[in-house]
Write an enzyme that holds these catalytic residues in place. Structure first.
Site, PDB file in Angstrom:
ATOM      1  N   ILE A   1      -6.371   5.523  -3.040  1.00 45.98           N
ATOM      2  CA  ILE A   1      -5.443   6.631  -2.815  1.00 45.98           C
ATOM      3  C   ILE A   1      -4.561   6.871  -4.034  1.00 45.98           C
ATOM      4  O   ILE A   1      -4.328   8.021  -4.434  1.00 45.98           O
ATOM      5  CB  ILE A   1      -4.588   6.353  -1.574  1.00 45.98           C
ATOM      6  CG1 ILE A   1      -5.452   6.393  -0.305  1.00 45.98           C
ATOM      7  CG2 ILE A   1      -3.427   7.342  -1.460  1.00 45.98           C
ATOM      8  CD1 ILE A   1      -4.761   5.861   0.939  1.00 45.98           C
ATOM      9  N   GLY A   2      -4.049   5.808  -4.629  1.00 48.24           N
ATOM     10  CA  GLY A   2      -3.190   5.966  -5.795  1.00 48.24           C
ATOM     11  C   GLY A   2      -3.909   6.627  -6.954  1.00 48.24           C
ATOM     12  O   GLY A   2      -3.349   7.489  -7.648  1.00 48.24           O
TER      13      GLY A   2
ATOM     14  N   SER B   1       0.244   3.483   7.531  1.00 47.49           N
ATOM     15  CA  SER B   1      -1.097   3.327   8.077  1.00 47.49           C
ATOM     16  C   SER B   1      -1.083   3.691   9.553  1.00 47.49           C
ATOM     17  O   SER B   1      -0.059   3.542  10.229  1.00 47.49           O
ATOM     18  CB  SER B   1      -1.576   1.879   7.922  1.00 47.49           C
ATOM     19  OG  SER B   1      -2.760   1.638   8.660  1.00 47.49           O
TER      20      SER B   1
ATOM     21  N   TYR C   1      -1.711  -7.250   8.265  1.00 46.80           N
ATOM     22  CA  TYR C   1      -1.616  -5.922   7.649  1.00 46.80           C
ATOM     23  C   TYR C   1      -0.912  -4.953   8.603  1.00 46.80           C
ATOM     24  O   TYR C   1      -0.032  -4.197   8.192  1.00 46.80           O
ATOM     25  CB  TYR C   1      -3.007  -5.411   7.295  1.00 46.80           C
ATOM     26  CG  TYR C   1      -3.030  -4.028   6.684  1.00 46.80           C
ATOM     27  CD1 TYR C   1      -2.731  -3.838   5.334  1.00 46.80           C
ATOM     28  CD2 TYR C   1      -3.347  -2.914   7.453  1.00 46.80           C
ATOM     29  CE1 TYR C   1      -2.742  -2.571   4.773  1.00 46.80           C
ATOM     30  CE2 TYR C   1      -3.359  -1.647   6.897  1.00 46.80           C
ATOM     31  CZ  TYR C   1      -3.059  -1.478   5.557  1.00 46.80           C
ATOM     32  OH  TYR C   1      -3.078  -0.211   5.016  1.00 46.80           O
TER      33      TYR C   1
END
Length: 335
Positions: free
Chosen positions: A22-23, A145, A158
């Site tokens: 994504i970055g 998320s 996570y």
């Protein structure tokens, strides 16, 4: 107070986790739209290559090698932005790592390390970004998320980190508003995205891991992030799956439990042995400059839901077009 954000082409944007997934997609998309960039990651070689790539396309890109879990490293990012550009307009906390495994089997050291990067990295970035933005104005964007709204099997720590990111971001937004800070604080909530997440994750499973379908390409998230750079938004769900999961988790939690029990364990394993899993990036960078994992045959290139949320007029036009098409194609009764 009505907050006005600059156009992308007039902004200096800080992006953490800029060399992958994504970055990386966000950096390339922002550069294409004329933004000046401060790129942040642990992999200096990848940062150098990416900076050269974006500069060759005309972008004023700089980089800082930093581990976001270390507050002094994050301070250096802000210092670099101040030195090179006089500050920044948007700060994007995107850096993150993953672990596949049952919460009863994941080692405590690994859990601490993930929390240091995924949660505390976001906290460090948010605090340091706000120290500048509260005076100069701009946007703070945290990447969360769908697992923040509903914890997922095999992603316990996570999910916990992203729950924490959501709680921290929501609290920070209210406190910034009460203090009349000229800052937009947005939480980006993606569905499953085909990035290097599953490739870079530490794996406790007996086979190589993958994320469950449906999946979206990372550009869908990058587009939502850049929308939030220009338009104050509280939260943007990327993909209808993320929004539906949040709703189902609230309305029918036991049903979601059962669905995960039946599906999530098998859907997150490939047919390849765990011994073939590449080295993880919990403690240091691995192969970078890839946006997608190569572990899925199909990823959706757009989300009608997200387009409708971020561009309401276009979303209504698409909905109207679909309604007209359905009316034309719907079989008529024979006389």
């Amino acid at each position: 107070m009505r907050l006005r954000l600059k156009k992308i082409s007039d902004q200096v944007i800080v992006i953490t986790g800029a060399t992958s997934g994504i970055g990386l997609a966000t950096a390339r998309m922002a550069a294409a739209r004329g933004a000046s960039l401060v790129l942040v990651a642990r992999n200096e070689d990848a940062l150098q290559q990416l900076t050269e790539e974006l500069r060759s396309l005309g972008s004023d890109a700089r980089y800082v090698t930093a581990d976001v879990s270390l507050v002094d490293d994050v301070k250096q990012v802000a210092a670099k932005a101040a030195e090179q550009f006089g500050g920044f307009d948007t700060w994007i906390n995107n850096a993150g790592v993953g672990i596949f495994g049952k919460v009863t089997e994941v080692g405590s050291e690994d859990m601490h390390r993930l929390m240091d990067i995924d949660f505390w990295g976001t906290v460090h970035g948010s605090r340091i970004a706000l120290s500048h933005l509260k005076t100069h104005g701009g946007a703070l964007i945290n990447v969360g998320s769908a697992f923040a709204d509903r914890a997922a099997a095999l992603h316990g720590i996570y999910s916990a980190a992203k729950h924490a990111v959501k709680g921290y971001t929501d609290s920070l937004r209210v406190e910034a508003a009460e203090a009349n800070m000229p800052v937009s604080i947005t939480l980006i909530t993606p569905s499953a995205i085909d990035t290097m997440f599953s490739v870079h994750a530490k794996n406790y499973l007996d086979r190589m891991p993958k994320l469950p379908p449906p999946m979206y390409v990372p550009e869908t998230v990058a587009s939502a992030i850049l929308h939030a750079c220009e338009h104050p938004k509280r939260e943007i769900y990327v993909g209808s799956t993320a929004r539906l999961l949040a709703t189902a988790a609230y309305q029918t939690p036991r049903l979601v439990d059962k669905a995960m029990e039946l599906l999530m364990f098998s859907l997150q394993k490939t047919d390849r042995p765990a011994s073939e899993q590449p080295p993880h990036n919990l403690n240091g960078p691995q192969r970078d400059l890839d946006e997608r994992s190569g572990r899925t045959m199909y990823a959706q290139k757009s989300s009608w839901y997200t387009e409708a949320v971020t561009h309401p007029a276009a979303g209504l036009a698409l909905l109207a077009g679909a309604a007209v098409a359905a009316a034309v194609l719907w079989p008529r009764p024979q006389r």
